[in-house]
Motif scaffolding. Sequence first.
Motif, PDB file in Angstrom:
ATOM      1  N   VAL A   1      -2.914 -36.582  18.720  1.00 56.72           N
ATOM      2  CA  VAL A   1      -3.834 -37.111  17.901  1.00 56.72           C
ATOM      3  C   VAL A   1      -3.929 -38.287  17.454  1.00 56.72           C
TER       4      VAL A   1
ATOM      5  N   PHE B   1      -9.575 -37.465  10.902  1.00 55.24           N
ATOM      6  CA  PHE B   1      -9.671 -37.644  12.508  1.00 55.24           C
ATOM      7  C   PHE B   1     -11.002 -36.974  12.636  1.00 55.24           C
TER       8      PHE B   1
ATOM      9  N   ALA C   1      -5.431 -41.815  19.910  1.00 57.85           N
ATOM     10  CA  ALA C   1      -6.585 -41.670  18.943  1.00 57.85           C
ATOM     11  C   ALA C   1      -7.066 -43.434  18.421  1.00 57.85           C
ATOM     12  N   ARG C   2      -7.989 -44.223  18.681  1.00 60.35           N
ATOM     13  CA  ARG C   2      -7.552 -45.431  18.531  1.00 60.35           C
ATOM     14  C   ARG C   2      -8.792 -45.961  17.207  1.00 60.35           C
TER      15      ARG C   2
ATOM     16  N   VAL D   1     -12.997 -34.554  14.681  1.00 64.86           N
ATOM     17  CA  VAL D   1     -12.848 -33.920  15.967  1.00 64.86           C
ATOM     18  C   VAL D   1     -14.217 -33.424  16.609  1.00 64.86           C
TER      19      VAL D   1
ATOM     20  N   LYS E   1     -10.453 -41.243  24.108  1.00 58.71           N
ATOM     21  CA  LYS E   1     -10.380 -40.116  23.050  1.00 58.71           C
ATOM     22  C   LYS E   1      -9.569 -38.487  22.983  1.00 58.71           C
TER      23      LYS E   1
ATOM     24  N   ASP F   1     -13.116 -39.145  16.792  1.00 59.47           N
ATOM     25  CA  ASP F   1     -12.350 -39.673  17.442  1.00 59.47           C
ATOM     26  C   ASP F   1     -11.263 -39.445  18.622  1.00 59.47           C
ATOM     27  N   ALA F   2     -11.774 -37.370  18.953  1.00 60.23           N
ATOM     28  CA  ALA F   2     -10.464 -36.861  19.109  1.00 60.23           C
ATOM     29  C   ALA F   2     -11.384 -35.497  20.015  1.00 60.23           C
TER      30      ALA F   2
END
Lengths: 186, 186, 186, 186
Positions: free
Chosen positions: B181, B5, B185-186, B7, B108, B72-73
């Motif tokens: 996360v 991910f 997270a999508r 970040v 997010k 993503d985050a």
Amino acid sequence: MSKVFDVAVLVGSLRADSLNRRVALALAGMAPSSLALDLVEIGDLPFYNPDLETEAPPAAWARFRARVARADALLFVTPEYNRSVPAALKNALDVGSRPYGKGVFGGKPGAVVTVSPGAVGGFGANHHLRQSLVFLDVPVMQQPEAYIGGAGDLFAEDGSIAKAGTGEFLGKIIHAYADWVARLAR
Amino acid sequence: MSKVFDVAVLVGSLRADSLNRRVALALAGMAPSSLALDLVEIGDLPFYNPDLETEAPPAAWARFRARVARADALLFVTPEYNRSVPAALKNALDVGSRPYGKGVFGGKPGAVVTVSPGAVGGFGANHHLRQSLVFLDVPVMQQPEAYIGGAGDLFAEDGSIAKAGTGEFLGKIIHAYADWVARLAR
Amino acid sequence: MSKVFDVAVLVGSLRADSLNRRVALALAGMAPSSLALDLVEIGDLPFYNPDLETEAPPAAWARFRARVARADALLFVTPEYNRSVPAALKNALDVGSRPYGKGVFGGKPGAVVTVSPGAVGGFGANHHLRQSLVFLDVPVMQQPEAYIGGAGDLFAEDGSIAKAGTGEFLGKIIHAYADWVARLAR
Amino acid sequence: MSKVFDVAVLVGSLRADSLNRRVALALAGMAPSSLALDLVEIGDLPFYNPDLETEAPPAAWARFRARVARADALLFVTPEYNRSVPAALKNALDVGSRPYGKGVFGGKPGAVVTVSPGAVGGFGANHHLRQSLVFLDVPVMQQPEAYIGGAGDLFAEDGSIAKAGTGEFLGKIIHAYADWVARLAR
């Protein structure tokens, strides 16, 4: 002759045609003769950064600090951005609060007016600002609380206030604030 | 191979030798392999002003928005200024939240770490930031809450963490965040 | 067969004919079949007092704790009293959070709906409650935020919802919450 | 002869041996002769419920309202429960604020002292209480802010204050508050 209090007005929006600026000017126009309201520029202040706090800090910081230091009182008129205080106004607080022990706000009576197009009237910004003003030792008028919602149609095309009720409320606020300043200013 | 991910880390202090930046880098060093932390520049963003929201907004705004949009985050590491969020970080929220309907933060997963030399550990900034993140639709990790106080002597001269307890706590935070996360997270 | 989530609904007003209770019941009526909403009594809980936390705590405390402990999720529907959470609801949080380490709320997905006759829609209560829910480790749905203002004429005399727009918004809230619960419940 | 101001002290903990009660008593012992501090009982107040606001409201409500109404000033000493104000204290605010237009707090100068065993010193409760006091029109002393952390070992076995620094700080608070009351009381 009575004392006229010098009020530094900080407007939280940088838009040229800001609703908040117009409300601030309307308040200035309604103020009793004991108050002289002056809108102080905050849009040119570099972000507060301790690394810039040298013997020659940014000129805009020095100008802002000197202006607020000589004011008797403080009036904040601001929109809400993301449920809190707009960055430009928060930065003015950060710049004016420093260097440590030499902040320019302490002891000056204050009031907070929040203005927004939505129904909530900037409640979140209003109280976040108040939390900072505790730390800055600014005694803030408690009532009337001023959450001015539905501000999108507050002004007529000619610049006058189109909503009579809100206009009266603004008058009530500035007169209550004049009393607050008279009680608390040093 | 597992997903890594991306970040976006936003640090609230602009100081070159910021304690918060060092904490952010420490967190990056402790992060599990599922997270790639990247410190995103926010100090060069002009104040949010709707008048600048033209077809050609400031280049720094466009750069920032594009960077966050692909993350993503979100991880926020910040000091407290005047019992609230530093202006530079608040401005990053204001810039990234606009234009209306095109904000880059929504959905997010996020976490908030506040770091200060004092005992209170940035509690005021932490919760003011969380209030904005409700509006921005960023689901924020609730526990562990991260109020890192007494940060003045957190790091040894060689840059390592001098307080073992705080170091362990930072590790706990970043691992809990990795779980958060992974869930959100999508 | 799909899982049906047991939702403990805590209503902040103790009035027999409370607007908030009616909103809670309206939400229950609109909820998708994945949610079973149950209004949990909080008005009979003695004030939290550590001196009462003996081997035989008040029976109402034990009853409340057991009820919430078996719930999958939490829904708060509350007015604002004095810009914050009504005492009866705050007390339910205090009682349910104890004894230390044995709180009953942690990890259950939640949502906050505030309802008031005024324009501000309980914004202050909404965010104060959210601050407590950080500590209690309740992941709270961020959007849509639910500040239901002007609630004095929300219901018709026959108990139906008189304002179509608000009715649709309540439906949107309960469906978003169902998605949130499905994602987060353990 | 100088005026002696009658200060209603509201303590947020109901514990018999509450640290907050002991801090309140210590403040009473340190207060200058211009202040007479009196701890007002709040633990017996039924939850505020508009349905009980009849011509014969609960006797404890009437007793509390009458006591606060004749006070000149207000002092709040409270722990933090779940990052906010304990329910018993919030209830005292709710009861004293009603019936509408007949609240007993308005205009009386106030101060907020939060006391907790942890490091954060009740910051969350302190500022949530301040938000309610805006609505209640209680002008609250801004500085010194009083977040008394690490209170678990504040008192020696004989009841004296074991931490000299904290003792001095409490003295500073009560003297600043005496000045605030002298300026603001009507």
